[in-house]
Write a protein that holds these residues in place. Structure first.
Motif, PDB file in Angstrom:
ATOM      1  N   ASP A   1     -15.173  -6.373  -0.777  1.00  0.00           N
ATOM      2  CA  ASP A   1     -14.794  -6.778   0.577  1.00  0.00           C
ATOM      3  C   ASP A   1     -13.625  -7.758   0.575  1.00  0.00           C
ATOM      4  OD1 ASP A   1     -16.811  -5.247   1.698  1.00  0.00           O
ATOM      5  OD2 ASP A   1     -18.288  -6.861   1.523  1.00  0.00           O
ATOM      6  N   LEU A   2     -12.997  -7.954  -0.579  1.00  0.00           N
ATOM      7  CA  LEU A   2     -11.817  -8.810  -0.693  1.00  0.00           C
ATOM      8  C   LEU A   2     -10.584  -7.941  -0.927  1.00  0.00           C
ATOM      9  CD1 LEU A   2     -13.156 -11.621  -3.069  1.00  0.00           C
ATOM     10  CD2 LEU A   2     -12.924 -11.728  -0.579  1.00  0.00           C
ATOM     11  N   LEU A   3      -9.422  -8.453  -0.523  1.00  0.00           N
ATOM     12  CA  LEU A   3      -8.174  -7.774  -0.854  1.00  0.00           C
ATOM     13  C   LEU A   3      -8.016  -7.736  -2.368  1.00  0.00           C
ATOM     14  CD1 LEU A   3      -5.879  -9.446   1.825  1.00  0.00           C
ATOM     15  CD2 LEU A   3      -6.513  -7.035   1.776  1.00  0.00           C
ATOM     16  N   ASP A   4      -7.677  -6.583  -2.897  1.00  0.00           N
ATOM     17  CA  ASP A   4      -7.582  -6.413  -4.357  1.00  0.00           C
ATOM     18  C   ASP A   4      -6.133  -6.088  -4.718  1.00  0.00           C
ATOM     19  OD1 ASP A   4      -7.963  -6.035  -7.009  1.00  0.00           O
ATOM     20  OD2 ASP A   4      -9.373  -4.364  -6.830  1.00  0.00           O
ATOM     21  N   ILE A   5      -5.435  -7.078  -5.302  1.00  0.00           N
ATOM     22  CA  ILE A   5      -4.030  -6.933  -5.680  1.00  0.00           C
ATOM     23  C   ILE A   5      -3.868  -7.381  -7.121  1.00  0.00           C
ATOM     24  CG2 ILE A   5      -1.642  -7.547  -5.078  1.00  0.00           C
ATOM     25  CD1 ILE A   5      -2.644  -8.353  -2.312  1.00  0.00           C
ATOM     26  N   GLN A   6      -3.125  -6.598  -7.927  1.00  0.00           N
ATOM     27  CA  GLN A   6      -2.864  -6.974  -9.320  1.00  0.00           C
ATOM     28  C   GLN A   6      -1.354  -6.960  -9.569  1.00  0.00           C
ATOM     29  OE1 GLN A   6      -4.739  -3.797  -9.016  1.00  0.00           O
ATOM     30  NE2 GLN A   6      -6.544  -5.000  -8.464  1.00  0.00           N
TER      31      GLN A   6
ATOM     32  N   ASP B   1      -7.038  -2.729   0.727  1.00  0.00           N
ATOM     33  CA  ASP B   1      -6.198  -3.380   1.736  1.00  0.00           C
ATOM     34  C   ASP B   1      -6.963  -3.761   3.002  1.00  0.00           C
ATOM     35  OD1 ASP B   1      -6.591  -0.992   3.073  1.00  0.00           O
ATOM     36  OD2 ASP B   1      -4.564  -0.263   2.769  1.00  0.00           O
ATOM     37  N   LEU B   2      -8.292  -3.480   3.038  1.00  0.00           N
ATOM     38  CA  LEU B   2      -9.156  -3.843   4.172  1.00  0.00           C
ATOM     39  C   LEU B   2      -8.584  -3.367   5.498  1.00  0.00           C
ATOM     40  CD1 LEU B   2     -10.345  -7.422   3.152  1.00  0.00           C
ATOM     41  CD2 LEU B   2     -11.472  -5.226   2.799  1.00  0.00           C
TER      42      LEU B   2
ATOM     43  N   ALA C   1       0.820  -1.209   0.000  1.00  0.00           N
ATOM     44  CA  ALA C   1       0.000   0.000   0.000  1.00  0.00           C
ATOM     45  C   ALA C   1       0.859   1.266   0.000  1.00  0.00           C
ATOM     46  CB  ALA C   1      -0.932  -0.004   1.207  1.00  0.00           C
ATOM     47  N   HIS C   2       2.062   1.200   0.623  1.00  0.00           N
ATOM     48  CA  HIS C   2       2.948   2.360   0.683  1.00  0.00           C
ATOM     49  C   HIS C   2       4.013   2.336  -0.403  1.00  0.00           C
ATOM     50  CE1 HIS C   2       1.904   4.735   4.265  1.00  0.00           C
ATOM     51  NE2 HIS C   2       1.416   3.607   4.737  1.00  0.00           N
ATOM     52  N   ASN C   3       4.055   1.264  -1.181  1.00  0.00           N
ATOM     53  CA  ASN C   3       5.067   1.144  -2.234  1.00  0.00           C
ATOM     54  C   ASN C   3       4.405   0.610  -3.508  1.00  0.00           C
ATOM     55  OD1 ASN C   3       7.916   1.504  -0.724  1.00  0.00           O
ATOM     56  ND2 ASN C   3       6.549   0.313   0.595  1.00  0.00           N
ATOM     57  N   GLN C   4       3.461   1.368  -4.022  1.00  0.00           N
ATOM     58  CA  GLN C   4       2.695   0.944  -5.184  1.00  0.00           C
ATOM     59  C   GLN C   4       3.585   0.842  -6.432  1.00  0.00           C
ATOM     60  OE1 GLN C   4      -0.399   0.001  -5.227  1.00  0.00           O
ATOM     61  NE2 GLN C   4      -1.426   0.921  -3.471  1.00  0.00           N
ATOM     62  N   GLY C   5       3.364  -0.227  -7.210  1.00  0.00           N
ATOM     63  CA  GLY C   5       3.993  -0.340  -8.513  1.00  0.00           C
ATOM     64  C   GLY C   5       5.387  -0.912  -8.535  1.00  0.00           C
ATOM     65  N   LEU C   6       5.874  -1.448  -7.404  1.00  0.00           N
ATOM     66  CA  LEU C   6       7.197  -2.065  -7.414  1.00  0.00           C
ATOM     67  C   LEU C   6       7.181  -3.318  -8.283  1.00  0.00           C
ATOM     68  CD1 LEU C   6       8.432  -1.890  -3.706  1.00  0.00           C
ATOM     69  CD2 LEU C   6       9.221  -0.529  -5.640  1.00  0.00           C
TER      70      LEU C   6
END
Length: 677
Positions: A420-425, A436-437, A380-385
């Motif tokens: 309501d689910l964690l959303d990560i791509q 990130d709930l 969440a604090h390091n988007q796009g790595l």
């Protein structure tokens, strides 16, 4: 913990974090556990185990009870996790404070506290509290804990379990079984001590870890409560240093230059031919040194410490007195000989790519869940790595990271909607998280607080850090963030890391800053000789208060590490460093730089000695029954291998190559034979 249990615990955590009113056990059983087959008692045990697991990760599950209106309206129990009470407080650090904090975290080279320090740093990174900081070239200290015993004792101390071990009593010289409540561990006078309540004697006692004669057994079914306000540094401050004594030793003529330099006046540098009384001849039963030997008088404080060194010298030295030192050397040599004569286990290492190429604690599902709890706020604090960079930051493979991410994207609120689910791509190999709930970095565990705060306390020994305000200010901020767990850090105290030879350190640091070559006169104990070398100084680092200079040696044509206390002369030679000289890529710096002509050796380590696999950077390991280990290690000089086996007195032996194993056995047997006359 299976993968399904990992996912279940994650879903349980998310459910308890995202409810203000709380969830009843029946709701959790249906919506999180999807349990309809087990009995109420079996489910209750499983739920209690899961609450205990979450507590280990820093989450306290609150229990709320609604009283019923009457006998026909029973009480209702609800469960939840308070977000703020479990969340790491905001910590904002300046670049100077970040530098100090990272140095403190990296003090613990590869001990369990090293992992705890790394976890704590990741939490601060995930919370956005760390900014970029460049580490100074001349200040890279490290702490070397006292082997596997240290690891076991720290774990027992934090879990508040008593321990048992065999201990070589200084007063009697005999091994005794001890049952101890470990209150604290600290370093004093270059030795690690355990302070605790000795249940056998019913009183507080101090135990030197170098005198432990067995592995530590943790009594996990028992517990104790340490005294309130206990501070191990204050306890150890009252210990008096051992008085200086003298040892009488016979040394082969022309050998052991380092030991000879420490000998006091009155030592004989030549074999006796006249029959006149030599130092030590007045000792009961003492005779003149044999032909080809010199009698030396060597000052020492602790017989066990000097005994370890003298045992490593094998047949090149024989102790004449005092009897306590003779016993210490004989015991190590006998243990080494007995271990060398024991049956040899099959030498089988895992196949390449089997995941155990290097010695490390086996990864568990608990590790995976802890990592995923750090991973969500970190992303969440390091988007796009890039996904490879994320994997490298967490010390895992890309495959392991993708397994984590697949579990995470299936986790969320019970019976919730897609939002309501964690959303990560990570389809394009760059990782983004959009939901990130509210998983935020959790407060420090006691291990994490101890690792950072003890490290910061240890850095007080470095004048260039102690004089500035960053060390003090970052300590105050970390104490506030750690809360109650920070108070428990007083149970651990590190060694002094300030250098004894400040002049050589200053000369080397100045040369590094100016890019100037140095000429040094260096004593090598492996070759038992003194040589002069021109070197390109690259960086300085330490283990405890022993400092090393990493440099490109023009004589050896490669990187070498020089102990500052073995440098007899050091000065600039008037030339600049060469353009090709570069430091090794690793940090912390390794004491050993591998070369093509190294000797690869298979070593067997007992449970007490498994830490040597890390100390010597084992390339492959394989576990053995009883907690021992096979380790494949590179050594720069095969001549040093017999010394290695003798020094570690029954905790390490060479298995392959057989010729080197036989040479080490002969070395130990010849040394032991001197005491059997």
């Amino acid at each position: 913990m299976s993968a399904s249990r990992t996912e279940r615990l994650l879903n349980l955590l998310i459910a308890l974090l995202n409810t203000e009113y709380g969830l009843r056990r029946r709701e959790l059983r249906e919506k999180v556990y999807h349990d309809s087959t087990s009995t109420d008692v079996a489910f209750g045990r499983m739920f209690e185990r899961d609450k205990g697991e979450l507590r280990q990760f820093g989450f306290e599950v609150e229990t709320l009870t609604d009283k019923g209106w009457g006998s026909d309206d029973p009480a209702t129990t609800r469960y939840r996790i308070g977000k703020e009470s479990n969340r790491l407080p905001d910590v904002s650090l300046t670049p100077e404070e970040c530098t100090v904090l990272i140095l403190a975290a990296q003090l613990w080279e590869h001990a369990a506290l090293g992992s705890a320090a790394l976890d704590a740093v990741r939490k601060l990174q995930a919370a956005g509290g760390l900014v970029y900081a460049e580490l100074p070239a001349g200040v890279q200290p490290r702490i070397r804990p006292a082997g596997q015993a240290f690891e076991d004792l720290v774990a027992a101390m934090h879990a508040q379990h008593p321990v048992s071990f065999r201990y070589l009593a200084g007063s009697t010289g005999k091994e005794e079984e001890r049952l101890v409540e470990p209150w604290g561990i600290g370093s004093r006078f270059g030795q690690w001590y355990l302070v605790g309540h000795d249940r056998t004697r019913g009183d507080k006692r101090f135990f030197r870890l170098s005198r432990l004669a067995s592995a530590v057994t943790v009594l996990e079914k028992e517990a104790f409560t340490p005294p309130s306000g206990f501070n191990v540094r204050a306890e150890l401050a009252g210990l008096a240093e051992l008085p200086v004594r003298t040892a009488v030793v016979d040394v082969q003529h022309g050998r052991l230059l380092g030991l000879r330099k420490r000998a006091v006046a009155g030592s004989s540098d030549t074999p006796s031919a006249s029959g006149a009384e030599q130092p030590g001849a007045h000792q009961p039963g003492a005779q003149q040194p044999g032909a080809g030997s010199d009698r030396l008088i060597v000052p020492f404080r602790d017989a066990e410490t000097l005994g370890e060194e003298l045992a490593s010298y094998g047949p090149r030295v024989k102790v004449v007195s005092p009897p306590e030192l003779v016993t210490a050397v004989r015991r190590r040599l006998s243990a080494a000989a007995d271990f060398a004569a024991a049956p040899v286990p099959p030498v089988i290492f895992p196949a390449a790519g089997a995941g155990n190429a290097k010695h490390r604690r086996k990864r568990t599902s608990e590790d995976q869940l802890k990592r995923m709890l750090q991973l969500v706020p970190f992303l969440a604090h390091n988007q796009g790595l890039h996904i490879s960079e994320v994997a490298a930051r967490f010390g895992i493979t890309r495959k392991e990271l993708e397994e984590d991410l697949r579990i995470l994207i299936c986790s969320g609120l019970p019976e919730g909607y897609p939002d309501d689910l964690l959303d990560i791509q990570w389809d394009d190999d760059h990782v983004f998280i959009s939901q990130d709930l509210d998983l935020r970095p959790v407060r420090f565990t006691v291990e994490e607080a101890c690792a950072l705060l003890t490290g910061l306390e240890t850095l007080n020994g470095l004048p260039e850090l102690a004089e500035g305000g960053a060390l003090e200010s970052v300590t105050v901020k970390l104490m506030a963030a750690a809360g109650e767990e920070g108070l428990k850090a007083a149970s651990l105290s590190g060694p002094e890391v300030g250098p004894d030879n400040a002049a050589s350190l200053d000369t080397a640091r100045e040369a590094i800053r100016k890019g100037a070559q140095l000429r040094l006169r260096y004593f090598s104990p492996q070759t038992d000789s003194v040589s002069e070398r021109d070197v390109d100084p690259l960086r300085l680092y330490s283990l405890d208060n022993t400092w090393y200079l990493e440099a490109y040696c023009h004589s050896a044509r490669g990187l070498r590490n020089f102990r500052l206390d073995r440098i007899e002369e050091l000065h600039p030679n008037g030339s600049p460093v060469s353009a090709t000289a570069k430091p090794a890529g690793s940090f912390p710096v390794k004491l050993f730089t591998p070369n093509d002509d190294d000797t690869v050796v298979v070593v067997e380590l007992t449970r007490r000695g498994v830490g040597l696999a890390d100390d010597y950077y084992a390339e492959r390991t394989a576990p053995l029954p009883g907690g021992g280990l096979l380790a494949e290690i590179r050594f720069g000089s095969p001549d040093w291998l017999p010394m290695f086996e003798a020094q570690h007195g029954g905790t390490a032996r060479i298995l392959q190559p057989e010729a080197l194993a036989a040479s080490a056995r002969d070395w130990v047997d010849a040394a032991r034979a001197q005491y059997e006359v």
